[in-house]
Design a protein around this motif. Structure first.
Motif, PDB file in Angstrom:
ATOM      1  N   SER A  26       0.833  -1.202   0.000  1.00  0.00           N
ATOM      2  CA  SER A  26       0.000   0.000   0.000  1.00  0.00           C
ATOM      3  C   SER A  26       0.873   1.260   0.000  1.00  0.00           C
ATOM      4  O   SER A  26       2.049   1.208   0.358  1.00  0.00           O
TER       5      SER A  26
ATOM      6  N   MET B   1     -17.791  -5.925   7.798  1.00  0.00           N
ATOM      7  CA  MET B   1     -17.828  -4.837   8.779  1.00  0.00           C
ATOM      8  C   MET B   1     -19.252  -4.395   9.147  1.00  0.00           C
ATOM      9  O   MET B   1     -19.519  -4.193  10.329  1.00  0.00           O
ATOM     10  N   THR B  64     -10.633  -7.968  11.351  1.00  0.00           N
ATOM     11  CA  THR B  64     -10.999  -8.259   9.964  1.00  0.00           C
ATOM     12  C   THR B  64      -9.919  -7.674   9.061  1.00  0.00           C
ATOM     13  O   THR B  64      -9.364  -6.618   9.358  1.00  0.00           O
ATOM     14  N   LYS B  65      -9.607  -8.392   7.989  1.00  0.00           N
ATOM     15  CA  LYS B  65      -8.537  -7.928   7.096  1.00  0.00           C
ATOM     16  C   LYS B  65      -8.839  -6.537   6.553  1.00  0.00           C
ATOM     17  O   LYS B  65      -9.938  -6.278   6.073  1.00  0.00           O
ATOM     18  N   HIS B  66      -7.841  -5.687   6.624  1.00  0.00           N
ATOM     19  CA  HIS B  66      -7.965  -4.328   6.103  1.00  0.00           C
ATOM     20  C   HIS B  66      -7.920  -4.393   4.582  1.00  0.00           C
ATOM     21  O   HIS B  66      -7.348  -5.330   4.015  1.00  0.00           O
ATOM     22  N   LYS B  67      -8.497  -3.376   3.912  1.00  0.00           N
ATOM     23  CA  LYS B  67      -8.521  -3.420   2.433  1.00  0.00           C
ATOM     24  C   LYS B  67      -7.098  -3.371   1.849  1.00  0.00           C
ATOM     25  O   LYS B  67      -6.842  -3.885   0.764  1.00  0.00           O
ATOM     26  N   ASN B  68      -6.167  -2.738   2.573  1.00  0.00           N
ATOM     27  CA  ASN B  68      -4.765  -2.709   2.134  1.00  0.00           C
ATOM     28  C   ASN B  68      -3.893  -3.548   3.052  1.00  0.00           C
ATOM     29  O   ASN B  68      -2.803  -3.145   3.414  1.00  0.00           O
ATOM     30  N   GLU B  69      -4.385  -4.691   3.431  1.00  0.00           N
ATOM     31  CA  GLU B  69      -3.655  -5.514   4.408  1.00  0.00           C
ATOM     32  C   GLU B  69      -2.268  -5.882   3.886  1.00  0.00           C
ATOM     33  O   GLU B  69      -2.130  -6.476   2.829  1.00  0.00           O
ATOM     34  N   ILE B  73       0.475  -2.897   8.001  1.00  0.00           N
ATOM     35  CA  ILE B  73      -0.752  -3.017   8.803  1.00  0.00           C
ATOM     36  C   ILE B  73      -0.519  -4.028   9.938  1.00  0.00           C
ATOM     37  O   ILE B  73      -0.937  -3.809  11.079  1.00  0.00           O
ATOM     38  N   ARG B  77      -0.870  -3.357  13.884  1.00  0.00           N
ATOM     39  CA  ARG B  77      -1.663  -4.229  14.760  1.00  0.00           C
ATOM     40  C   ARG B  77      -0.828  -4.658  15.969  1.00  0.00           C
ATOM     41  O   ARG B  77      -1.289  -4.636  17.114  1.00  0.00           O
ATOM     42  N   LYS B 124      -6.924   2.115  15.060  1.00  0.00           N
ATOM     43  CA  LYS B 124      -7.597   3.048  14.137  1.00  0.00           C
ATOM     44  C   LYS B 124      -6.935   4.425  14.172  1.00  0.00           C
ATOM     45  O   LYS B 124      -6.808   5.075  13.128  1.00  0.00           O
ATOM     46  N   LEU B 127      -3.720   4.222  12.189  1.00  0.00           N
ATOM     47  CA  LEU B 127      -4.046   4.173  10.756  1.00  0.00           C
ATOM     48  C   LEU B 127      -4.422   5.557  10.239  1.00  0.00           C
ATOM     49  O   LEU B 127      -3.962   5.996   9.184  1.00  0.00           O
TER      50      LEU B 127
END
Lengths: 66, 136
Positions: A26, B1, B64-69, B73, B77, B124, B127
């Motif tokens: 990303s 989500m 839950t897997k992030h969209k840009n995992e 990330i 975590r 969060k 991020l």
């Protein structure tokens, strides 16, 4: 560890987004590496070097404190 | 989500109902007749369901897997988990020394969720701040 990623990326003409896509990562990750907030794994470091046609030794340098 | 958020809302609603003694009829429990079952005897299952919904929802929202995992990330975590563990432990220690009786029990009740809640907040926020700095 010092990161020269930003300089080499700009020299190679890539944006953060483009480079991130090339290495399957990303833009946030590229940004974090460039600013020294995050050190990539060996796999990602090698991928970055491959895409930028350089060596990991050029991308990252050990510092005296490492 | 969206499912996790719905589950969280359901859990909170059930929890509020439980605290105000508004128990849904189908969650009322039949009284046990002593023996080993007396150990887990309860008047209803609403509290259990509320707690389960909230914990499962918080877990799903947090993990839950992030969209840009990717590995960054993962790194965030990991850092958030460390901070959450530190803050929760500090909270328990402070609670042990400075509170007693019902207040201490309430702190312990809050501790059921605090680890996941703290993790979620730290993750969060990290991020968001990274994204914000990047856009500058």
């Amino acid at each position: 560890m010092k990161s020269n990623l930003k300089t080499i990326r700009i020299q190679s003409g890539y944006t953060q987004e483009e480079l991130a896509q090339k290495v399957g990562s990303s833009r946030q990750t590229v940004y974090a590496i460039e600013t020294g907030k995050f050190y990539p794994s060996m796999v990602l470091g090698l991928k970055l070097a491959q895409v930028l046609a350089t060596s990991v030794y050029d991308l990252f340098e050990l510092e005296a404190t490492d | 989500m969206p499912y996790a958020l719905l589950t969280l809302l359901l859990g909170i609603a059930l929890g509020i109902g439980y605290m105000n003694n508004s128990i849904l009829p189908f969650l009322e429990a039949k009284p046990h007749s002593g023996g080993l079952s007396a150990l887990i005897e309860r008047n209803n299952y609403q509290g259990d369901l509320a707690l389960t919904c909230i914990l499962v929802a918080l877990y799903l929202i947090g993990f839950t897997k992030h969209k840009n995992e990717d590995e960054f990330i993962d790194f965030l975590r990991y850092q958030s988990l460390l901070k959450a563990a530190l803050f929760q432990t500090a909270g328990i220690v402070i609670g042990t020394w400075f509170f007693g009786g019902l207040t201490f029990l309430n702190i312990m009740l809050l501790n059921l969720f605090s680890f996941l809640l703290l993790f979620l907040v730290f993750f969060k926020v990290q991020l968001y701040t990274t994204g914000k700095k990047m856009r500058k």
